[in-house]
Scaffold this motif. Sequence first.
Motif, PDB file in Angstrom:
ATOM      1  N   LEU A  99       0.824  -1.216   0.000  1.00 54.04           N
ATOM      2  CA  LEU A  99       0.000   0.000   0.000  1.00 54.04           C
ATOM      3  C   LEU A  99       0.854   1.260   0.000  1.00 54.04           C
ATOM      4  O   LEU A  99       0.484   2.267  -0.606  1.00 54.04           O
ATOM      5  CB  LEU A  99      -0.965  -0.036   1.174  1.00 54.04           C
ATOM      6  CG  LEU A  99      -1.989  -1.158   0.961  1.00 54.04           C
ATOM      7  CD1 LEU A  99      -2.644  -1.587   2.247  1.00 54.04           C
ATOM      8  CD2 LEU A  99      -3.031  -0.742  -0.063  1.00 54.04           C
TER       9      LEU A  99
ATOM     10  N   LEU B 204      -0.823   2.529  -3.699  1.00 53.08           N
ATOM     11  CA  LEU B 204      -2.042   3.335  -3.500  1.00 53.08           C
ATOM     12  C   LEU B 204      -1.775   4.664  -2.792  1.00 53.08           C
ATOM     13  O   LEU B 204      -2.132   5.747  -3.290  1.00 53.08           O
ATOM     14  CB  LEU B 204      -3.058   2.505  -2.700  1.00 53.08           C
ATOM     15  CG  LEU B 204      -4.334   3.214  -2.260  1.00 53.08           C
ATOM     16  CD1 LEU B 204      -5.194   3.542  -3.463  1.00 53.08           C
ATOM     17  CD2 LEU B 204      -5.120   2.337  -1.283  1.00 53.08           C
ATOM     18  N   LEU B 205      -1.156   4.588  -1.619  1.00 51.10           N
ATOM     19  CA  LEU B 205      -1.023   5.788  -0.789  1.00 51.10           C
ATOM     20  C   LEU B 205      -0.123   6.859  -1.423  1.00 51.10           C
ATOM     21  O   LEU B 205      -0.452   8.044  -1.362  1.00 51.10           O
ATOM     22  CB  LEU B 205      -0.560   5.398   0.626  1.00 51.10           C
ATOM     23  CG  LEU B 205      -1.557   4.467   1.348  1.00 51.10           C
ATOM     24  CD1 LEU B 205      -0.992   3.955   2.673  1.00 51.10           C
ATOM     25  CD2 LEU B 205      -2.887   5.160   1.597  1.00 51.10           C
TER      26      LEU B 205
ATOM     27  N   ARG C  96      -2.201   8.961  -3.943  1.00 47.31           N
ATOM     28  CA  ARG C  96      -3.100   9.928  -3.291  1.00 47.31           C
ATOM     29  C   ARG C  96      -2.332  11.177  -2.877  1.00 47.31           C
ATOM     30  O   ARG C  96      -2.806  12.295  -3.032  1.00 47.31           O
ATOM     31  CB  ARG C  96      -3.754   9.292  -2.055  1.00 47.31           C
ATOM     32  CG  ARG C  96      -4.784   8.219  -2.367  1.00 47.31           C
ATOM     33  CD  ARG C  96      -5.340   7.652  -1.065  1.00 47.31           C
ATOM     34  NE  ARG C  96      -6.317   6.586  -1.297  1.00 47.31           N
ATOM     35  CZ  ARG C  96      -6.804   5.808  -0.333  1.00 47.31           C
ATOM     36  NH1 ARG C  96      -6.405   5.970   0.923  1.00 47.31           N
ATOM     37  NH2 ARG C  96      -7.693   4.876  -0.614  1.00 47.31           N
TER      38      ARG C  96
ATOM     39  N   ARG D  84     -16.910   9.555  -0.646  1.00 52.75           N
ATOM     40  CA  ARG D  84     -17.528   8.227  -0.602  1.00 52.75           C
ATOM     41  C   ARG D  84     -19.028   8.338  -0.345  1.00 52.75           C
ATOM     42  O   ARG D  84     -19.447   8.691   0.753  1.00 52.75           O
ATOM     43  CB  ARG D  84     -16.841   7.380   0.475  1.00 52.75           C
ATOM     44  CG  ARG D  84     -15.364   7.174   0.124  1.00 52.75           C
ATOM     45  CD  ARG D  84     -14.589   6.330   1.100  1.00 52.75           C
ATOM     46  NE  ARG D  84     -13.313   5.926   0.500  1.00 52.75           N
ATOM     47  CZ  ARG D  84     -12.420   5.134   1.064  1.00 52.75           C
ATOM     48  NH1 ARG D  84     -12.639   4.639   2.257  1.00 52.75           N
ATOM     49  NH2 ARG D  84     -11.311   4.817   0.437  1.00 52.75           N
TER      50      ARG D  84
ATOM     51  N   ARG E 241     -13.475  12.446   3.152  1.00 51.91           N
ATOM     52  CA  ARG E 241     -12.356  12.072   3.997  1.00 51.91           C
ATOM     53  C   ARG E 241     -11.122  12.852   3.563  1.00 51.91           C
ATOM     54  O   ARG E 241     -10.787  12.846   2.368  1.00 51.91           O
ATOM     55  CB  ARG E 241     -12.163  10.565   3.819  1.00 51.91           C
ATOM     56  CG  ARG E 241     -10.829  10.040   4.236  1.00 51.91           C
ATOM     57  CD  ARG E 241     -10.716   8.565   3.868  1.00 51.91           C
ATOM     58  NE  ARG E 241      -9.410   8.077   4.273  1.00 51.91           N
ATOM     59  CZ  ARG E 241      -8.935   6.881   4.006  1.00 51.91           C
ATOM     60  NH1 ARG E 241      -9.678   6.012   3.326  1.00 51.91           N
ATOM     61  NH2 ARG E 241      -7.745   6.512   4.403  1.00 51.91           N
TER      62      ARG E 241
ATOM     63  N   TYR F 268      -2.406   9.576   8.496  1.00 56.73           N
ATOM     64  CA  TYR F 268      -1.704   8.846   7.443  1.00 56.73           C
ATOM     65  C   TYR F 268      -0.457   9.606   6.957  1.00 56.73           C
ATOM     66  O   TYR F 268       0.069   9.303   5.891  1.00 56.73           O
ATOM     67  CB  TYR F 268      -2.627   8.618   6.239  1.00 56.73           C
ATOM     68  CG  TYR F 268      -3.619   7.478   6.367  1.00 56.73           C
ATOM     69  CD1 TYR F 268      -4.401   7.324   7.503  1.00 56.73           C
ATOM     70  CD2 TYR F 268      -3.796   6.570   5.328  1.00 56.73           C
ATOM     71  CE1 TYR F 268      -5.333   6.301   7.597  1.00 56.73           C
ATOM     72  CE2 TYR F 268      -4.727   5.546   5.412  1.00 56.73           C
ATOM     73  CZ  TYR F 268      -5.499   5.416   6.561  1.00 56.73           C
ATOM     74  OH  TYR F 268      -6.430   4.402   6.637  1.00 56.73           O
TER      75      TYR F 268
ATOM     76  N   ASP G  40     -11.640   6.928   7.103  1.00 61.59           N
ATOM     77  CA  ASP G  40     -11.458   5.536   6.677  1.00 61.59           C
ATOM     78  C   ASP G  40     -12.415   4.631   7.440  1.00 61.59           C
ATOM     79  O   ASP G  40     -13.117   3.801   6.866  1.00 61.59           O
ATOM     80  CB  ASP G  40     -10.004   5.112   6.930  1.00 61.59           C
ATOM     81  CG  ASP G  40      -9.782   3.650   6.605  1.00 61.59           C
ATOM     82  OD1 ASP G  40     -10.234   3.219   5.527  1.00 61.59           O
ATOM     83  OD2 ASP G  40      -9.181   2.946   7.435  1.00 61.59           O
TER      84      ASP G  40
ATOM     85  N   GLU H  43     -11.702   4.513  -7.293  1.00 59.17           N
ATOM     86  CA  GLU H  43     -11.490   3.127  -6.853  1.00 59.17           C
ATOM     87  C   GLU H  43     -12.651   2.686  -5.983  1.00 59.17           C
ATOM     88  O   GLU H  43     -13.170   3.463  -5.202  1.00 59.17           O
ATOM     89  CB  GLU H  43     -10.186   3.024  -6.032  1.00 59.17           C
ATOM     90  CG  GLU H  43     -10.141   4.017  -4.890  1.00 59.17           C
ATOM     91  CD  GLU H  43      -9.041   3.783  -3.839  1.00 59.17           C
ATOM     92  OE1 GLU H  43      -8.623   2.648  -3.646  1.00 59.17           O
ATOM     93  OE2 GLU H  43      -8.638   4.764  -3.212  1.00 59.17           O
TER      94      GLU H  43
ATOM     95  N   VAL I  52     -14.155   1.013  -2.689  1.00 55.56           N
ATOM     96  CA  VAL I  52     -13.581   1.025  -1.333  1.00 55.56           C
ATOM     97  C   VAL I  52     -13.022  -0.345  -0.956  1.00 55.56           C
ATOM     98  O   VAL I  52     -12.057  -0.450  -0.207  1.00 55.56           O
ATOM     99  CB  VAL I  52     -14.658   1.468  -0.303  1.00 55.56           C
ATOM    100  CG1 VAL I  52     -14.120   1.383   1.119  1.00 55.56           C
ATOM    101  CG2 VAL I  52     -15.136   2.895  -0.597  1.00 55.56           C
TER     102      VAL I  52
HETATM  103  C1  IPM Z   1      -9.410   2.509   1.986  1.00 53.41           C
HETATM  104  C2  IPM Z   1      -8.460   1.447   2.423  1.00 53.41           C
HETATM  105  C3  IPM Z   1      -7.046   2.006   2.476  1.00 53.41           C
HETATM  106  C4  IPM Z   1      -7.013   3.187   3.416  1.00 53.41           C
HETATM  107  C5  IPM Z   1      -5.985   0.972   2.886  1.00 53.41           C
HETATM  108  C6  IPM Z   1      -6.008  -0.204   1.958  1.00 53.41           C
HETATM  109  C7  IPM Z   1      -4.630   1.580   3.038  1.00 53.41           C
HETATM  110  O1  IPM Z   1      -8.845   0.916   3.647  1.00 53.41           O
HETATM  111  O2  IPM Z   1      -9.217   3.081   0.898  1.00 53.41           O
HETATM  112  O3  IPM Z   1     -10.385   2.773   2.712  1.00 53.41           O
HETATM  113  O4  IPM Z   1      -6.928   3.015   4.624  1.00 53.41           O
HETATM  114  O5  IPM Z   1      -7.089   4.304   2.922  1.00 53.41           O
END
Ligand code: IPM
Length: 342
Positions: free
Chosen positions: A82, A86-87, A90, A100, A123, A130, A237, A269, A271
């Motif tokens: 992650l 992904l992170l 962002r 969301r 969010r 984070y 989250d 994406e 969730v």
């Molecule tokens: C989300 C997921 C992610 C987050 C994880 C996979 C790192 O839980 O997109 O809600 O915590 O942002």
Amino acid sequence: MTYRIALIPGDGIGVPVTKAAMEVAQKVLPGLECTSFPWSCDHYLQTGRMMPEDGIATLRGFDAILLGAVGWPARVPDSVSLHGLLLPIRKAFVQYANIRPHRLLPGVQGPLRRDGFDILCIRENTEGEYSGAGGRVHVGKPDEVAVETAIFTRVGVERILRFGFEQARRRRGKLASVTKSNAQKHSMVFWDEITDLVAADYPDVEASHYHVDAICARMVMAPETLDVVVASNLFGDILTDIGAAIQGGLGFAASANINPGRTAPSMFEPVHGSAPDIAHLGIANPIAAIWSASLMLDHLGEAAAAARIMSAVEATSARGIGTVPGQDRTDIITKAVLAALE
Ligand code: IPM
Ligand code: MN
């Protein structure tokens, strides 16, 4: 109009659900040009990286990113996958608003056995809990220490609240700002103060303060009383998993990582995660990904195409297709949505 979409199917059920979502999106908007990237845990095991070193630079040239899911913890630790894919996207693309929507699709019962709620969780998506600031010392020793510092900046908190107030203005005019300022007296009191400052610019929006524990209960007991909910990265989250649950499950939970200033591509994406347990069964619900693709078209300025997708999804769920987890196969649900577009 043509748009260049970067598709990152990722891991597990991310692959079939993004395939379904692209098929649906391209049917309503044939001008979507899709380039697929194999970045995933497999890619990590082959190359030692979740994405190439120039991955961010490559993605920057696209109009939007559609991502499936990232993670396969039995093979690659989540803390590696992650933080490798992904992170960083962002953060690098300043996708500070993670949107969301939580509402029941027609035909979906949901565990609350009640309808009439329509919540938009927003969010904060680039800082807070984070931020990644911290470290460990004396690793493995009895006196080991681990520190993870939540960072809240005036710029970061103000812009997400402003974004939330703008959304509330376009919806039912209510905004819930979520903190835990009764216990956390620095960052969360700061967030409360900025909420009041920004609220002064939006007299037409009714702003309320909630503690995160109390709003968890409210989302279950009285979800119809909420409109826009704005929360920090970690609180958001957690709240959005509750939101996903009350809307019938993660198979319905869509999300958009938005760069409101449009200085870089936004990313869309579902969730849900990669769901290794059902990844090879062909029963992943593509609706969350298709809904996310609708959010993508809306962001690209294609509101009519986005609405067409949602009408087709709603017509499909109203017929009872895809409404019960595990009951209908991914391809059956996708075909039904495509047919509803005819
Ligand atoms: C989300 C997921 C992610 C987050 C994880 C996979 C790192 O839980 O997109 O809600 O915590 O942002
Ligand atoms: Mn989550």
